[in-house]
Design a protein around this motif. Structure first.
Motif, mmCIF file in Angstrom:
data_model
loop_
_atom_site.group_PDB
_atom_site.id
_atom_site.type_symbol
_atom_site.label_atom_id
_atom_site.label_comp_id
_atom_site.label_asym_id
_atom_site.label_seq_id
_atom_site.Cartn_x
_atom_site.Cartn_y
_atom_site.Cartn_z
ATOM 1 N N ASN A 87 0.913 -0.933 -0.054
ATOM 2 C CA ASN A 87 -0.108 0.045 0.176
ATOM 3 C C ASN A 87 0.841 1.337 -0.070
ATOM 4 O O ASN A 87 0.368 2.367 -0.179
ATOM 5 N N LYS A 88 2.237 1.014 0.130
ATOM 6 C CA LYS A 88 3.126 2.545 0.097
ATOM 7 C C LYS A 88 3.785 2.232 -1.495
ATOM 8 O O LYS A 88 4.842 3.141 -1.547
ATOM 9 N N ALA A 89 3.424 1.603 -2.152
ATOM 10 C CA ALA A 89 4.100 1.329 -3.610
ATOM 11 C C ALA A 89 4.025 2.872 -4.379
ATOM 12 O O ALA A 89 5.132 3.270 -4.835
ATOM 13 N N GLU A 90 2.926 3.460 -4.473
ATOM 14 C CA GLU A 90 2.704 4.576 -5.240
ATOM 15 C C GLU A 90 3.354 5.769 -4.476
ATOM 16 O O GLU A 90 4.212 6.443 -5.264
ATOM 17 N N GLU A 91 3.675 5.594 -3.352
ATOM 18 C CA GLU A 91 4.395 6.686 -2.653
ATOM 19 C C GLU A 91 5.878 6.513 -2.620
ATOM 20 O O GLU A 91 6.547 7.498 -3.059
ATOM 21 N N PRO A 105 4.604 -11.320 -4.808
ATOM 22 C CA PRO A 105 3.929 -10.929 -5.981
ATOM 23 C C PRO A 105 2.955 -9.874 -5.974
ATOM 24 O O PRO A 105 2.884 -9.034 -6.762
ATOM 25 N N SER A 106 2.249 -9.543 -4.727
ATOM 26 C CA SER A 106 1.283 -8.710 -4.470
ATOM 27 C C SER A 106 1.974 -7.343 -4.469
ATOM 28 O O SER A 106 1.509 -6.067 -5.098
ATOM 29 N N LEU A 107 3.420 -7.142 -4.220
ATOM 30 C CA LEU A 107 4.284 -5.924 -4.087
ATOM 31 C C LEU A 107 4.656 -5.475 -5.810
ATOM 32 O O LEU A 107 4.482 -4.501 -6.137
ATOM 33 N N ALA A 108 4.985 -6.666 -6.587
ATOM 34 C CA ALA A 108 5.114 -6.606 -7.879
ATOM 35 C C ALA A 108 4.084 -6.092 -8.497
ATOM 36 O O ALA A 108 4.235 -4.856 -9.208
ATOM 37 N N ALA A 109 2.868 -6.442 -8.418
ATOM 38 C CA ALA A 109 1.421 -5.965 -8.885
ATOM 39 C C ALA A 109 1.439 -4.538 -8.566
ATOM 40 O O ALA A 109 0.896 -3.679 -9.441
ATOM 41 N N ALA A 110 1.549 -4.070 -7.266
ATOM 42 C CA ALA A 110 1.341 -2.733 -6.823
ATOM 43 C C ALA A 110 2.531 -1.928 -7.455
ATOM 44 O O ALA A 110 2.149 -0.604 -7.888
ATOM 45 N N LEU A 111 3.633 -2.249 -7.758
ATOM 46 C CA LEU A 111 4.610 -1.433 -8.222
ATOM 47 C C LEU A 111 4.184 -1.274 -9.534
ATOM 48 O O LEU A 111 4.597 -0.098 -10.416
ATOM 49 N N GLN A 146 6.961 -13.548 -13.031
ATOM 50 C CA GLN A 146 5.905 -12.941 -12.324
ATOM 51 C C GLN A 146 6.170 -11.232 -12.409
ATOM 52 O O GLN A 146 5.407 -10.293 -12.522
ATOM 53 N N ALA A 147 7.622 -11.025 -12.235
ATOM 54 C CA ALA A 147 8.201 -9.546 -12.121
ATOM 55 C C ALA A 147 8.712 -8.970 -13.209
ATOM 56 O O ALA A 147 9.318 -7.865 -13.558
ATOM 57 N N ARG A 148 8.367 -10.000 -14.564
ATOM 58 C CA ARG A 148 8.898 -9.491 -15.945
ATOM 59 C C ARG A 148 8.478 -7.968 -16.277
ATOM 60 O O ARG A 148 9.001 -7.515 -17.153
ATOM 61 N N ASP A 149 7.334 -7.436 -15.677
ATOM 62 C CA ASP A 149 7.022 -6.221 -16.055
ATOM 63 C C ASP A 149 7.819 -5.170 -15.560
ATOM 64 O O ASP A 149 7.477 -3.895 -15.924
ATOM 65 N N LEU A 150 8.556 -5.530 -14.490
ATOM 66 C CA LEU A 150 9.505 -4.392 -13.804
ATOM 67 C C LEU A 150 10.819 -4.515 -14.349
ATOM 68 O O LEU A 150 11.241 -5.622 -14.881
ATOM 69 N N GLN A 151 11.526 -3.552 -14.075
ATOM 70 C CA GLN A 151 12.968 -3.785 -14.713
ATOM 71 C C GLN A 151 13.912 -4.101 -13.602
ATOM 72 O O GLN A 151 14.410 -3.699 -12.704
ATOM 73 N N VAL A 152 13.993 -5.617 -13.406
ATOM 74 C CA VAL A 152 14.773 -6.310 -12.625
ATOM 75 C C VAL A 152 16.225 -5.929 -12.926
ATOM 76 O O VAL A 152 16.745 -6.471 -13.708
ATOM 77 N N ALA A 153 16.897 -5.528 -12.034
ATOM 78 C CA ALA A 153 18.192 -4.925 -12.141
ATOM 79 C C ALA A 153 19.188 -6.279 -11.615
ATOM 80 O O ALA A 153 20.367 -6.269 -11.715
#
Length: 212
Positions: A87-91, A105-111, A146-153
């Protein structure tokens, strides 16, 4: 605070020495100053000494300090290194440049929903500790998918306390190679030299930079 410059120089020198022993280029390792619970004056002394990467553990604390600091120092890079609530992902997406603690996974989706597009490290529970966050080693392949839509560094981990950390650093490096990611966020004040020698690309140092 002239001691801030001396502490920073000492850490930078030790980091560079460790990199050279491992036949690595020192510039390939980013030093993140862990500034949780530190005052604006303490942080600004390190900024004045040349430090540009800082890490915070909590969104709320970062929000009280960093907007003002970054207005004066826009070239600072801010890292989220603590556990992040979904719930802090947007901030967090608005405050930080890098996130080191993607662990579920829930954090990945929120980000993704927050349109986060900065470098992101997946936290691995490298010591299989029940009380510690992070993705289980066996679950890592599925989670990275599951995190493929994020830029996993890369991967991040904190070895168990009171044990030799090097085997855990080596294991994290092996996992990163296996899964085709290059970043390794590992190593803190007491063990960053070993982490650098085993491939760390980011080390997170707090006490050694802020206290004599």
């Amino acid at each position: 605070m002239p001691d801030a410059a001396a502490r920073l120089h000492a850490i930078q020198s030790a980091l560079a020495d460790a990199a050279r022993v491992a036949n690595r280029v020192p510039a390939d390792v980013t030093l993140v100053a862990v500034s949780k619970n530190r005052t604006v004056d303490e942080i600004e002394a390190l900024i004045d000494a040349g430090q540009r990467h800082f890490g915070e553990n909590r969104v709320q604390e970062a929000a009280t300090k960093w907007p003002e600091l970054r207005s004066r120092h826009p070239d600072v890079v801010l890292h989220m290194i603590g556990q992040l609530q979904s719930n802090k992902a947007e901030e967090a997406a608005a405050l930080f440049d890098v996130i080191h603690s993607l662990d579920r996974p829930s954090l990945a989706a929120a980000l993704v929903k927050a349109r986060w597009n900065g470098p992101t490290y997946v936290q691995v529970n490298i010591g299989e500790e029940e009380q510690k966050g992070g993705v289980a080693i066996g679950d890592l392949p599925a989670f990275l998918d599951q995190a493929r839509d994020l830029q996993v560094a890369g991967l991040m981990a904190i070895p168990p306390a009171e044990v030799e950390p090097s085997p855990y650093f080596a294991l994290l490096a092996k996992l990163a190679r296996r899964h085709g990611v290059s970043g390794l966020s590992m190593g803190m004040s007491g063990d960053y030299r070993a982490a650098v020698m085993l491939g760390a690309t980011v080390v997170r140092v707090g006490t050694a930079l802020f206290e004599d």
